[in-house]
Design a protein around this motif. Sequence first.
Motif, short mmCIF file in Angstrom:
data_model
loop_
_atom_site.label_atom_id
_atom_site.label_comp_id
_atom_site.label_asym_id
_atom_site.label_seq_id
_atom_site.Cartn_x
_atom_site.Cartn_y
_atom_site.Cartn_z
N SER A 117 -15.26 -23.93 14.42
CA SER A 117 -16.71 -23.83 14.58
C SER A 117 -17.42 -24.35 13.34
O SER A 117 -16.94 -24.22 12.23
CB SER A 117 -17.11 -22.38 14.84
N GLU A 118 -18.60 -24.95 13.59
CA GLU A 118 -19.41 -25.51 12.53
C GLU A 118 -20.33 -24.42 11.95
O GLU A 118 -20.54 -23.39 12.57
CB GLU A 118 -20.25 -26.67 13.08
N PRO A 119 -20.92 -24.71 10.77
CA PRO A 119 -21.89 -23.74 10.24
C PRO A 119 -23.08 -23.56 11.20
O PRO A 119 -23.58 -24.53 11.77
CB PRO A 119 -22.33 -24.38 8.93
N GLY A 120 -23.51 -22.36 11.37
CA GLY A 120 -24.58 -22.05 12.31
C GLY A 120 -24.09 -21.70 13.69
O GLY A 120 -24.90 -21.47 14.61
N GLU B 224 -15.05 -11.62 4.28
CA GLU B 224 -15.22 -12.85 3.52
C GLU B 224 -16.70 -13.04 3.25
O GLU B 224 -17.44 -13.53 4.11
CB GLU B 224 -14.66 -14.05 4.31
N PRO B 225 -17.22 -12.63 2.12
CA PRO B 225 -18.65 -12.82 1.86
C PRO B 225 -18.98 -14.31 1.88
O PRO B 225 -18.25 -15.15 1.37
CB PRO B 225 -18.82 -12.24 0.46
N GLY B 226 -20.06 -14.64 2.49
CA GLY B 226 -20.52 -16.02 2.57
C GLY B 226 -20.06 -16.74 3.81
O GLY B 226 -20.54 -17.85 4.10
N LEU B 227 -19.13 -16.16 4.61
CA LEU B 227 -18.67 -16.82 5.82
C LEU B 227 -19.66 -16.63 6.97
O LEU B 227 -19.85 -17.54 7.78
CB LEU B 227 -17.30 -16.27 6.22
N PHE B 228 -20.30 -15.47 7.03
CA PHE B 228 -21.23 -15.18 8.12
C PHE B 228 -22.59 -14.80 7.53
O PHE B 228 -22.70 -14.33 6.39
CB PHE B 228 -20.72 -14.02 9.00
N ARG B 229 -23.61 -15.01 8.33
CA ARG B 229 -24.96 -14.57 7.99
C ARG B 229 -25.61 -13.97 9.25
O ARG B 229 -25.22 -14.29 10.37
CB ARG B 229 -25.81 -15.73 7.48
N VAL B 230 -26.58 -13.08 9.01
CA VAL B 230 -27.25 -12.36 10.10
C VAL B 230 -28.73 -12.72 10.06
O VAL B 230 -29.37 -12.68 8.98
CB VAL B 230 -27.08 -10.83 9.95
N SER C 255 -18.04 -23.54 7.20
CA SER C 255 -16.85 -23.82 8.03
C SER C 255 -15.76 -22.82 7.68
O SER C 255 -15.66 -22.32 6.55
CB SER C 255 -16.36 -25.25 7.78
N VAL C 256 -14.88 -22.58 8.69
CA VAL C 256 -13.77 -21.65 8.50
C VAL C 256 -12.67 -22.35 7.73
O VAL C 256 -12.27 -23.48 8.09
CB VAL C 256 -13.27 -21.11 9.85
N LEU D 146 -10.76 -14.97 14.20
CA LEU D 146 -10.90 -16.42 14.04
C LEU D 146 -9.70 -17.10 14.67
O LEU D 146 -8.57 -17.01 14.16
CB LEU D 146 -11.02 -16.79 12.56
N ALA D 147 -9.84 -17.71 15.82
CA ALA D 147 -8.74 -18.43 16.51
C ALA D 147 -9.35 -19.38 17.51
O ALA D 147 -10.41 -19.09 18.09
CB ALA D 147 -7.79 -17.46 17.18
N ASP D 148 -8.63 -20.49 17.72
CA ASP D 148 -9.12 -21.47 18.70
C ASP D 148 -8.64 -21.15 20.10
O ASP D 148 -9.24 -21.60 21.08
CB ASP D 148 -8.67 -22.88 18.31
#
Length: 854
Positions: free
Chosen positions: A597-600, A628-634, A646-647, A679-681
């Motif tokens: 997945s891309e950012p956003g 993981e701080p910085g990987l997700f945002r709300v 990106s992951v 996190l998996a495809d």
Amino acid sequence: MDGFSLPTAWAMAAAQRLRDCSRRALLCFVLVATWEAASGQIRYSIPEEMQKGAFVGNVAKDLGLDLKGLSDSSVRLVSRGRTQYFALNYNSGHLQTAERIDREQICARLEKCMLNFQILLQDKMKLYGAEVEITDINDNVPSFEPGELEKKISEMTSLGSRFPLLEAQDPDLGINSLQGYQLSSSEHFSLDVQTGEDGGKYPELVLEKPLDREQEAVHNLILTAFDGGDPARSGTAQIRVTVLDANDNAPLFSQPVYTVNVMENIPKSYTVISVKATDLDEGPNKEIKYSFRKNKEKSSQIFHLNSSTGEITLVGDLDYEESPLYELEVQAHDGGDLYDRAQVISVSDVNDNTPELAISMVVNSVPEDSPPGTVIALLNVHDQDSGENGEVTCSIPSSLPFQLKKSFENYYSLVTDRALDREQEAAYNITVTATDHGAPPLSTSATISLQILDTNDNPPRFEQAAYTGYVRENNPRGASILSLQASDPDWGENARVTYSLLLPLLPGGEGSESPVSSSISIHSESGAVYALRSFDYEQLRELRFQVQAQDGGSPPLSTNVSVTLWILDQNDNSPEILYPASRSDGSTGVELAPRSSEPGYLVTKVVAVDADSGQNAWLSYQLLKATEPGLFRVGLQSGEIRTARSVLDKDALKQSLVVLVKDNGQPPLSASVSVTVVLADSLPQILSELSSLSASAAAAAGGGGGAEPQPGLTLYLGIAVASVSGLFFSFLLGLLALRLRRWRNSQLLESGASGNFSGVPVSQFVGIDGVRAFLHSYSQEASLTAGSRKSQLHFPQPNYSNTLSSQKSCDPNQILTFRLPPSSVTHQAGSSENTDGREVLRCDIRCSCSYQKK
């Protein structure tokens, strides 16, 4: 004259007693009828000198009065004199004497002695005139002045000469008065009685035989005066006759009658008149002395006669009202005792007496709704002057709602002229002025105080047409919300306002309780509204009701007012998270996110609500904790969880996020939720990652391989199986819901093997707890061969003693097949199938489930 022009202390005390009696009698009722004046008059006649309490007449019988109703408050005698000669016996209704009555003292020489008074019937408001004639009795003896009467007569007096003798006084009248005189026997004198124009008897001594001083120098005679009473009374006087030498000329006045008019207000020592007499004799016989022939006590107190000069001067007070005419007889005596007489003095009236104003009865208070014409007071006026000086007119200020009406002779009634209003004027001080017609006019006044009694003619009035109140929720019970105020311009009980709630009539009838009655109450005296319970804005936002203000009159009057009570919100509700939902054990589901997945990228969305309103319900979201701080945002306002970058390969498979939801209240309230993101495809990748993690864990724990799986690997395998089972169970429920609308349950079981599903979103929620529950309910066992690309999941049949047999074989027709996104895994139960290059998962819920990549 002051004693006649001003009220004496006795008169003032009598007037005060009269007012007190009137108050006590008339305070018991409100006089609302117009005064009725009676024109009749009763007359009685009694002799004088009757004892106190003697019967005069039967007033109750003559006026037709009921003896039971007689009292000092219903019948009263009203007289203008200083002395009350009569009284009313309220037990018998008889008129009785209150004092011993002396006719001569009251009426003197008047032929008819009448005592006038009025009988006031206060309950009927009628007035009767009454007069009692006092008849004369023979209670007085004719009397002469004390001492011996001496007469000096010249011996030269011719026969037939007359010599006046001292008159006897008898105050009785008629037959009881003086009737004649008798003289003791004498050869020289006889008695002749003359009758004057006024009817008086004047004795005269007549010389019948010449006197001879040398033979008899002194003659002693006895004069007897007698009246005509039964029995007759008489009095005597001694007469001494001294014989003198001859004096043959009597004094003569310049005129027989003197007339003079004087004003009653002339000062003392004023010379009224001078009389003059002459005597033709010589020497001592010519010397004249003046004296009053009728020396009455009252005249001697008012006038003084100079015996030498004949001047008459004023030594007392003249009062025209007491005596309009003074008749004085003056004698002129010479040295030989000859005389002449005459003189009349007339007194003219002046306006020297102020009118007398007496309040016979008065009402101290009347209701404000009394009709016009209601009698307030009864007044009596009198002026001792005569003519125009004695004519009196009563008046009151024209601005007052009252008027004076002449009701009977000198009586006036004070009545209301128009409607009264206590709210405009609660009391009146009515000044009644009595003015005579003299020049200059004299006047007197009296003030009547009148209180206006209140009637309930005004309803209470609220200060506002409608009231609005505000109260914050969670208020304490009994808290004061607002205060209503109503006023009533009436007085006393009529102005006492009580408050009450008007409860609406509910459809449920009398048994239904209005929410108003259970929510609020009002203080009946102060109008303060109190809360009976704690309000909740989320349950009740507005309360409308009516308040009634009622006075204490009879009948009572009331006014209603509408009240709106607004409940104000408080921040008393924490945000409630709807998604992801927490289970009973506190766990949440798992979100899947591809590693590519891309950012956003939208992973999931936290959905929350707040039961409050306004800014208390404005919600904001923030990421409180992350693996993981910085990987997700709300999203601050939306609550969307997106990838911030990106992951990376180093990022762990399982990401735990804690999202905080906070409202905008003061102080703010918040809630948090934990979100697990995997996190998996694809699913095989998930299982592969789990296998790798298990092998690494086993090597680290045991130091070498073995055929038996390690406990850590089994745990991750269970998690993977649970994920797959949860996904399967979710699709199974969806299918059943769709099929239930169209076919019956039996048709759904028959056609369940041919169902195909596609297009499953990448972020499809798979509940770990759901997988565990599924595995636990079916008592499933899972095994995995490490290092193999083909895995077999076996679902042993549970023991369903009520429905299925454990030896029953798997039915190929009861196999459900659903498609997964392209991957390298194929699930097979009993057989495998490759459809369009996709991995196919085929499971028999009673047997086993397998997947394999073709």
